[in-house]
Design a protein around this motif. Structure first.
Motif, PDB file in Angstrom:
ATOM      1  N   GLY A 146     -16.524  -1.768   6.227  1.00  0.00           N
ATOM      2  CA  GLY A 146     -17.288  -2.101   5.025  1.00  0.00           C
ATOM      3  C   GLY A 146     -16.429  -2.366   3.808  1.00  0.00           C
ATOM      4  N   SER A 147     -15.155  -2.650   4.046  1.00  0.00           N
ATOM      5  CA  SER A 147     -14.226  -2.985   2.960  1.00  0.00           C
ATOM      6  C   SER A 147     -14.268  -1.996   1.793  1.00  0.00           C
ATOM      7  N   PRO A 148     -14.009  -0.735   2.062  1.00  0.00           N
ATOM      8  CA  PRO A 148     -14.047   0.239   0.958  1.00  0.00           C
ATOM      9  C   PRO A 148     -12.852   0.131   0.014  1.00  0.00           C
ATOM     10  N   GLY A 149     -11.803  -0.589   0.438  1.00  0.00           N
ATOM     11  CA  GLY A 149     -10.636  -0.730  -0.429  1.00  0.00           C
ATOM     12  C   GLY A 149      -9.358  -0.201   0.208  1.00  0.00           C
ATOM     13  N   ARG A 150      -9.285  -0.259   1.526  1.00  0.00           N
ATOM     14  CA  ARG A 150      -8.065   0.221   2.199  1.00  0.00           C
ATOM     15  C   ARG A 150      -6.848  -0.580   1.745  1.00  0.00           C
ATOM     16  N   THR A 151      -6.971  -1.922   1.802  1.00  0.00           N
ATOM     17  CA  THR A 151      -5.807  -2.751   1.473  1.00  0.00           C
ATOM     18  C   THR A 151      -5.416  -2.589   0.009  1.00  0.00           C
ATOM     19  N   THR A 152      -6.410  -2.556  -0.870  1.00  0.00           N
ATOM     20  CA  THR A 152      -6.122  -2.359  -2.295  1.00  0.00           C
ATOM     21  C   THR A 152      -5.374  -1.045  -2.490  1.00  0.00           C
ATOM     22  N   THR A 153      -5.868   0.005  -1.849  1.00  0.00           N
ATOM     23  CA  THR A 153      -5.227   1.319  -1.983  1.00  0.00           C
ATOM     24  C   THR A 153      -3.803   1.285  -1.441  1.00  0.00           C
ATOM     25  N   ALA A 194      -1.180  -3.124   9.381  1.00  0.00           N
ATOM     26  CA  ALA A 194      -1.482  -2.875  10.804  1.00  0.00           C
ATOM     27  C   ALA A 194      -2.977  -3.033  11.084  1.00  0.00           C
ATOM     28  N   ASP A 195      -3.678  -3.753  10.211  1.00  0.00           N
ATOM     29  CA  ASP A 195      -5.107  -3.974  10.430  1.00  0.00           C
ATOM     30  C   ASP A 195      -5.282  -5.091  11.462  1.00  0.00           C
ATOM     31  N   THR A 196      -5.755  -4.726  12.651  1.00  0.00           N
ATOM     32  CA  THR A 196      -5.878  -5.720  13.720  1.00  0.00           C
ATOM     33  C   THR A 196      -7.212  -6.463  13.671  1.00  0.00           C
ATOM     34  N   SER A 203      -2.028 -12.479   1.947  1.00  0.00           N
ATOM     35  CA  SER A 203      -2.651 -13.268   0.879  1.00  0.00           C
ATOM     36  C   SER A 203      -2.804 -12.462  -0.402  1.00  0.00           C
ATOM     37  N   ARG A 204      -2.972 -11.156  -0.277  1.00  0.00           N
ATOM     38  CA  ARG A 204      -3.120 -10.339  -1.497  1.00  0.00           C
ATOM     39  C   ARG A 204      -1.838 -10.352  -2.331  1.00  0.00           C
ATOM     40  N   LEU A 205      -0.700 -10.529  -1.657  1.00  0.00           N
ATOM     41  CA  LEU A 205       0.557 -10.543  -2.414  1.00  0.00           C
ATOM     42  C   LEU A 205       1.090 -11.963  -2.601  1.00  0.00           C
ATOM     43  N   VAL A 349     -12.230   8.026  -3.100  1.00  0.00           N
ATOM     44  CA  VAL A 349     -13.486   7.273  -3.203  1.00  0.00           C
ATOM     45  C   VAL A 349     -13.257   6.179  -4.238  1.00  0.00           C
ATOM     46  N   ASN A 350     -13.479   4.953  -3.792  1.00  0.00           N
ATOM     47  CA  ASN A 350     -13.086   3.784  -4.589  1.00  0.00           C
ATOM     48  C   ASN A 350     -14.315   3.091  -5.181  1.00  0.00           C
ATOM     49  N   ARG A 351     -14.075   2.427  -6.277  1.00  0.00           N
ATOM     50  CA  ARG A 351     -15.105   1.659  -6.994  1.00  0.00           C
ATOM     51  C   ARG A 351     -16.226   2.560  -7.515  1.00  0.00           C
ATOM     52  N   VAL A 352     -15.826   3.676  -8.104  1.00  0.00           N
ATOM     53  CA  VAL A 352     -16.818   4.617  -8.621  1.00  0.00           C
ATOM     54  C   VAL A 352     -17.511   3.998  -9.837  1.00  0.00           C
ATOM     55  N   VAL A 381     -11.375   6.581  -7.797  1.00  0.00           N
ATOM     56  CA  VAL A 381     -10.818   5.356  -8.392  1.00  0.00           C
ATOM     57  C   VAL A 381     -11.988   4.584  -8.987  1.00  0.00           C
ATOM     58  N   PRO A 382     -11.918   4.279 -10.274  1.00  0.00           N
ATOM     59  CA  PRO A 382     -13.067   3.602 -10.897  1.00  0.00           C
ATOM     60  C   PRO A 382     -13.231   2.163 -10.445  1.00  0.00           C
ATOM     61  N   ASP A 383     -14.453   1.691 -10.550  1.00  0.00           N
ATOM     62  CA  ASP A 383     -14.696   0.270 -10.296  1.00  0.00           C
ATOM     63  C   ASP A 383     -14.005  -0.512 -11.411  1.00  0.00           C
ATOM     64  N   ASP A 384     -13.264  -1.498 -11.047  1.00  0.00           N
ATOM     65  CA  ASP A 384     -12.472  -2.233 -12.036  1.00  0.00           C
ATOM     66  C   ASP A 384     -12.409  -3.703 -11.625  1.00  0.00           C
ATOM     67  N   PRO A 385     -13.565  -4.377 -11.647  1.00  0.00           N
ATOM     68  CA  PRO A 385     -13.572  -5.767 -11.175  1.00  0.00           C
ATOM     69  C   PRO A 385     -12.646  -6.673 -11.983  1.00  0.00           C
ATOM     70  N   GLY A 387      -9.757  -5.986 -13.488  1.00  0.00           N
ATOM     71  CA  GLY A 387      -8.365  -5.792 -13.072  1.00  0.00           C
ATOM     72  C   GLY A 387      -8.107  -6.313 -11.672  1.00  0.00           C
ATOM     73  N   LEU A 388      -8.980  -5.928 -10.736  1.00  0.00           N
ATOM     74  CA  LEU A 388      -8.737  -6.318  -9.329  1.00  0.00           C
ATOM     75  C   LEU A 388      -8.888  -7.816  -9.120  1.00  0.00           C
ATOM     76  N   ASP A 389      -9.841  -8.433  -9.827  1.00  0.00           N
ATOM     77  CA  ASP A 389      -9.993  -9.890  -9.669  1.00  0.00           C
ATOM     78  C   ASP A 389      -8.783 -10.624 -10.247  1.00  0.00           C
TER      79      ASP A 389
HETATM   80  N1  LIG Z   1     -11.470  -0.228  -7.639  1.00  0.00           N
HETATM   81  C1  LIG Z   1     -11.888  -1.484  -7.448  1.00  0.00           C
HETATM   82  N2  LIG Z   1     -12.580  -2.136  -8.397  1.00  0.00           N
HETATM   83  C2  LIG Z   1     -13.018  -3.390  -8.201  1.00  0.00           C
HETATM   84  N3  LIG Z   1     -12.813  -4.099  -7.117  1.00  0.00           N
HETATM   85  C3  LIG Z   1     -12.133  -3.515  -6.130  1.00  0.00           C
HETATM   86  C4  LIG Z   1     -11.636  -2.190  -6.228  1.00  0.00           C
HETATM   87  N4  LIG Z   1     -11.001  -1.894  -5.082  1.00  0.00           N
HETATM   88  C5  LIG Z   1     -11.099  -2.968  -4.292  1.00  0.00           C
HETATM   89  N5  LIG Z   1     -11.759  -3.944  -4.902  1.00  0.00           N
HETATM   90  C6  LIG Z   1     -12.058  -5.266  -4.352  1.00  0.00           C
HETATM   91  O1  LIG Z   1     -12.865  -5.082  -3.212  1.00  0.00           O
HETATM   92  C7  LIG Z   1     -12.566  -6.050  -2.231  1.00  0.00           C
HETATM   93  C8  LIG Z   1     -12.245  -5.329  -0.915  1.00  0.00           C
HETATM   94  O2  LIG Z   1     -11.094  -4.559  -1.094  1.00  0.00           O
HETATM   95  P1  LIG Z   1     -10.003  -4.398   0.055  1.00  0.00           P
HETATM   96  O3  LIG Z   1      -9.621  -5.713   0.590  1.00  0.00           O
HETATM   97  O4  LIG Z   1      -8.937  -3.520  -0.492  1.00  0.00           O
HETATM   98  O5  LIG Z   1     -10.856  -3.603   1.127  1.00  0.00           O
HETATM   99  P2  LIG Z   1     -10.514  -3.292   2.648  1.00  0.00           P
HETATM  100  O6  LIG Z   1     -11.110  -1.963   2.928  1.00  0.00           O
HETATM  101  O7  LIG Z   1      -9.070  -3.452   2.907  1.00  0.00           O
HETATM  102  O8  LIG Z   1     -11.345  -4.449   3.367  1.00  0.00           O
HETATM  103  P3  LIG Z   1     -11.134  -5.177   4.782  1.00  0.00           P
HETATM  104  O9  LIG Z   1     -12.274  -4.680   5.612  1.00  0.00           O
HETATM  105  O10 LIG Z   1     -11.196  -6.624   4.473  1.00  0.00           O
HETATM  106  O11 LIG Z   1      -9.809  -4.752   5.314  1.00  0.00           O
HETATM  107  C9  LIG Z   1     -11.401  -6.867  -2.754  1.00  0.00           C
HETATM  108  O12 LIG Z   1     -11.897  -8.054  -3.283  1.00  0.00           O
HETATM  109  C10 LIG Z   1     -10.830  -6.002  -3.873  1.00  0.00           C
HETATM  110  O13 LIG Z   1     -10.263  -6.764  -4.895  1.00  0.00           O
END
Ligand SMILES: Nc1ncnc2c1ncn2[C@@H]1O[C@H](COP(=O)(O)OP(=O)(O)OP(=O)(O)O)[C@@H](O)[C@H]1O
Ligand SMILES: [Mg+2]
Length: 426
Positions: A146-153, A194-196, A203-205, A349-352, A381-385, A387-389
């Motif tokens: 559900g893309s919680p933010g693993r890669t961002t973290t 290592a995300d298979t 692309s993020r970098l 817990v991300n995007r609070v 970790v606060p929601d920060d669209p 910054g992240l965008d």
């Molecule tokens: N704290 C945050 N505030 C706002 N946006 C965020 C935050 N953390 C992550 N995002 C955004 O959420 C989206 C998903 O984040 P990310 O790619 O890190 O998730 P993931 O768990 O690695 O997902 P995937 O399932 O694709 O591996 C990205 O567009 C990222 O920029």
């Protein structure tokens, strides 16, 4: 004691004269039986897995012999004795995971090795100059689907551990004139994708999406030739103090990341970097057919290998009702994972944000995790669209393009907690 034990040997030696010599020598020993002469690796593996032997004698030049094959032989309970040859020196054979390596033509040591009387081969360790001989720490960043933010973290944690954008401590004018301010703490960091299922570090970098570094390192490990220099070649420095092992470019390439090879890659990572941050896939397969210790292909082998190697697992969940529910279940799944996960856990817990959980989101999230998962010290970790965008658009880390971002501050704090958890970390 070993004199009384019968050893049943499977021989798979490529050169016919060498094979004949090995069979003759071994066949003449008491309590040693040569049960099978195998013409090729596939035959050896089949015999081993059918329980036909207790030891395997293989030649280094046996076609197809790699880490995966040696792991299968050992998994079938065989002692693997490899015969060195000019093309495959002892170090490489030890790197494949063979128990003992003997020189070609050394009959005495071959017998001792098969009997279990010879010292085991040590997997070759290269010196670790930038760590002063110490061993780096592995941090697996995992979280449910559900893309919680693993890669961002993973990316932001790596940047924070490397001290990117860290300001030098402020000093008085007097002190500054006489003594330079100390550099902020900065370590060498390796970020491994290592995300298979959906790798995205490349692309993020803003990197070129060409040869996946992690797959190349895994390939070298599978061949027993991964040393620190090779690992460094596959992990270019993309930010000050941060190397990257890029991930597979298509999900269908997951067989290029076998756990047996990644176990060795992570071992080498410890020699190259103070911290290795691994962005893991979301699935911890519990299906018996895909269990880690069978020889079925392991879709989640890369994630399981990272979790098993890690000293710290950062578990990331999303701050909304669905994300929190998945996080609670995910923490249970981690406890029941197909491999032992000995690491300390840090729950993020991300995007609070209030909009997704109601007023006073922070305390709501803390209460929910304390009640349903028994987690008291969750890291928010606060929601920060904004910054992240900005970072997403620029292909940069927050420190480079949105240094005042509240999410970044939270990731810097997270790095501080990681350092506290590994106080002896380098
Ligand atoms: N704290 C945050 N505030 C706002 N946006 C965020 C935050 N953390 C992550 N995002 C955004 O959420 C989206 C998903 O984040 P990310 O790619 O890190 O998730 P993931 O768990 O690695 O997902 P995937 O399932 O694709 O591996 C990205 O567009 C990222 O920029
Ligand atoms: Mg991701």
């Amino acid at each position: 004691m070993s004199e009384e034990r019968t050893v049943t040997v499977l021989v798979a030696v490529h050169a016919p004269d060498e094979e004949a010599a090995a069979v003759t020598v071994l066949g003449a020993q008491p309590q040693v039986t040569v049960a099978r002469r195998c013409a090729e690796l596939a035959e050896l593996l089949a015999a081993a897995e059918a329980g036909a032997g207790t030891a395997a004698v293989v030649s280094g030049d046996l076609p197809g012999l790699d880490r995966e094959a040696v792991a299968r032989l050992r998994g079938a309970g065989l002692r693997v004795v490899a015969i060195e040859d000019p093309a495959t020196p002892a170090e490489r054979l030890a790197g494949l995971g063979c128990d003992v390596v003997v020189a070609g033509g050394d009959a005495e040591n071959l017998v001792a090795a098969v009997r279990g009387d010879a010292p085991d081969a040590a997997e070759p360790a290269a010196p670790a100059p930038d760590l002063g001989g110490r061993s780096g720490t592995i941090i697996a960043v995992w979280g449910p689907a559900g893309s919680p933010g693993r890669t961002t973290t993973a990316i932001e944690l790596a940047a924070a551990l490397a001290g990117i954008g860290a300001a030098a401590p402020r000093r008085s004018g007097l002190l500054r004139r006489h003594r330079p301010a100390p550099r902020p703490r900065a370590d060498t960091v390796l970020l491994a994708d290592a995300d298979t299922y959906a790798s995205s570090v490349t692309s993020r970098l803003g990197l070129l999406d060409d040869a996946p570094g992690l797959a190349a390192a895994a390939r070298a490990a599978g061949q027993g030739v991964l040393d620190v220099v090779t690992l460094a070649r596959h992990s270019p420095v993309v930010l000050p103090g941060v190397r990257v092992l890029t991930g597979i470019t298509r999900a269908s390439r997951w067989p290029e990341l076998p756990a047996t090879s990644l176990d060795m890659v992570f071992q080498r990572c410890r020699e190259l970097a103070s911290w290795t941050v691994v962005d893991c896939g979301p699935v911890l397969e519990a299906d018996e057919v895909l269990m880690y210790d069978t020889r079925a292909p392991q879709r989640n082998g890369a994630t399981l290998s990272a979790l098993q190697a890690a000293e710290i697992v950062v578990v990331v969940g999303g701050a909304d009702p669905v994300g929190l529910q998945r996080l609670v279940r995910g923490l249970e799944d981690l406890r029941d994972a197909a491999v032992p996960v000995p690491a300390a856990r840090l729950v993020v817990v991300n995007r609070v944000r209030d909009a997704a959980v109601g007023r006073r989101a922070e305390s709501q999230v803390r209460d929910a995790l304390a009640r349903y998962a028994g987690v008291d010290n969750v890291h928010l970790v606060p929601d920060d669209p904004a910054g992240l965008d900005t970072a997403l658009l620029a292909g940069r880390v927050l420190a480079e393009c949105a240094s005042g971002s509240p999410a970044r501050a939270a990731f810097v704090d997270l790095a501080g907690r990681v350092r506290e958890l590994v106080p002896t970390g380098v």
